[in-house]
Design an enzyme around this catalytic site. Sequence first.
Site, mmCIF file in Angstrom:
data_model
loop_
_atom_site.group_PDB
_atom_site.id
_atom_site.type_symbol
_atom_site.label_atom_id
_atom_site.label_comp_id
_atom_site.label_asym_id
_atom_site.label_seq_id
_atom_site.Cartn_x
_atom_site.Cartn_y
_atom_site.Cartn_z
ATOM 1 N N TYR A 1 0.845 -1.190 0.000
ATOM 2 C CA TYR A 1 0.000 0.000 0.000
ATOM 3 C C TYR A 1 0.880 1.239 0.000
ATOM 4 O O TYR A 1 1.864 1.308 0.747
ATOM 5 C CB TYR A 1 -0.884 0.005 1.255
ATOM 6 C CG TYR A 1 -1.720 1.255 1.409
ATOM 7 C CD1 TYR A 1 -3.024 1.306 0.928
ATOM 8 C CD2 TYR A 1 -1.211 2.392 2.037
ATOM 9 C CE1 TYR A 1 -3.802 2.456 1.060
ATOM 10 C CE2 TYR A 1 -1.976 3.548 2.168
ATOM 11 C CZ TYR A 1 -3.264 3.564 1.683
ATOM 12 O OH TYR A 1 -4.018 4.698 1.819
ATOM 13 N N GLU B 1 -3.311 7.531 -4.010
ATOM 14 C CA GLU B 1 -3.361 6.276 -3.251
ATOM 15 C C GLU B 1 -3.258 5.097 -4.204
ATOM 16 O O GLU B 1 -4.065 4.971 -5.124
ATOM 17 C CB GLU B 1 -4.674 6.181 -2.461
ATOM 18 C CG GLU B 1 -4.716 4.974 -1.549
ATOM 19 C CD GLU B 1 -6.095 4.746 -0.945
ATOM 20 O OE1 GLU B 1 -7.104 4.737 -1.677
ATOM 21 O OE2 GLU B 1 -6.168 4.581 0.287
#
Length: 443
Positions: free
Chosen positions: A148, A236
């Site tokens: 992530y 993101e």
Amino acid sequence: MLFKGAASLTGRLVTASRTVSRAGALPQQKRFLSLHEYRSAAILQEYGVPVPGGEAATTPEEAEKVAKELGKEDMVIKAQVLAGGRGKGTFDNGLKGGVKLISSPVEAKIYAEQMLGHKLITKQTGAAGKLCTAVYVVEREFVRREAYLAILLDRTTRGPVIVASSQGGMDIETVAKETPDAIFSTPIDIHTGVTDEIATKVAEALGFSAAATKEAAETVKKLYKVFQEKDATQVEINPLSETIDRRVLAMDAKLGFDDNASFRQPEVWGWRDTTQEDADEIEAAKYGLNFIKLDGNIGCLVNGAGLAMATMDIIKLNGGEPANFLDCGGGATAEAIRQAFGILLREPKVTAIFVNIFGGIVRCDNIAKGLIATTQEMNITVPIVARLQGTNVEEAQRLINNSGLKIFSFTDLDEAAQKVCQLSKVVSLAREIDVNVSFELPL
Ligand code: GDP
Ligand code: MN
């Protein structure tokens, strides 16, 4: 919002350790434009960030054609809706999953038929779901690891922060809650940017193999460049993957952009998809109203963002729940009130309306006139509580009290809030048991 969802997800991640001390959580001012994954991927590619090959389609036939042209046996078809958690979502027609593995062009067509024009419900969309207006057909990649990576704006450091975790692919909020140690975050000084040292540290936190760390560090730098040059508020990548042949790949991208920079980013704004936004919120913006929907049932009309927040707080303190945040700003004109009421009343869940306006630039008597005209014109069945304060308040009170309309008029905020919460409860209850109630004025 991020779109609400994405902004709040990452916002919460960074601010997880801080508590909200006010009576109610404040709604975020909506200032993020969100782009579809395929648009975001195009921007990443422009900056040299590796993304899987693919193309978007808006019809089943086009999806089939795109899949044919990709010429791969292993592909993925991904519903383009502005919400996270698509993989685990469900369509309104029962189809499970907004991300499907496919092995032929005809499958692309079949899934596209079931996705396009349907609403995908994910844990970020609420029960209504979000309309799928495009599908993205991409090459399937074989991955070793899913990490992530996000670049966000952080209030504490008043600047960008990079958040990285080796636990990617899944719900990052769960990771933040259950294994906070698995999340690495580092503030970035906007004057020095992402140094080699920071890039390497972040890359290491991703947990990739040594062979992929250098490329990961370069990717971090490129992503920061995107963040900076595109006036992003959020970049993101979940998952940022390491493939079996040790390449680094941005396999999903959620980019948010600062509304205040729209004039600098015409291309980005040209990619806005308003079908993904709330129709009432867009409508409100046309009239200069700053409107955000919330979960409660007391419709609020207020002038000034600070007063709007105080109003929501006091409603909560009195046991009520605001249905919205509506700031008509300095333009609390009769026309603005009419438009605002129209928007508030379109929401069937509203059981009372609270007008809390401070007459500074606008005079209370003018607001009262607008309020009276609107109430007469529209067939309003829910009680209205008006708390006007400021210039010409006596005249305003007189106008309302002589209007013969059922507008409960107050000058004191506490009393007004108590009243509107009480009335809204009565109306909610009456609706539940299906009876009509009439309200007596307090005079
Ligand atoms: P989201 O659910 O909205 O976050 O959508 P994603 O684009 O992240 O897809 C959901 C999940 O599907 C990812 O986290 C991956 O685990 C998986 N996925 C998507 N594309 C591929 C692919 O090409 N190869 C593999 N192995 N997994 C994929
Ligand atoms: Mn994802």
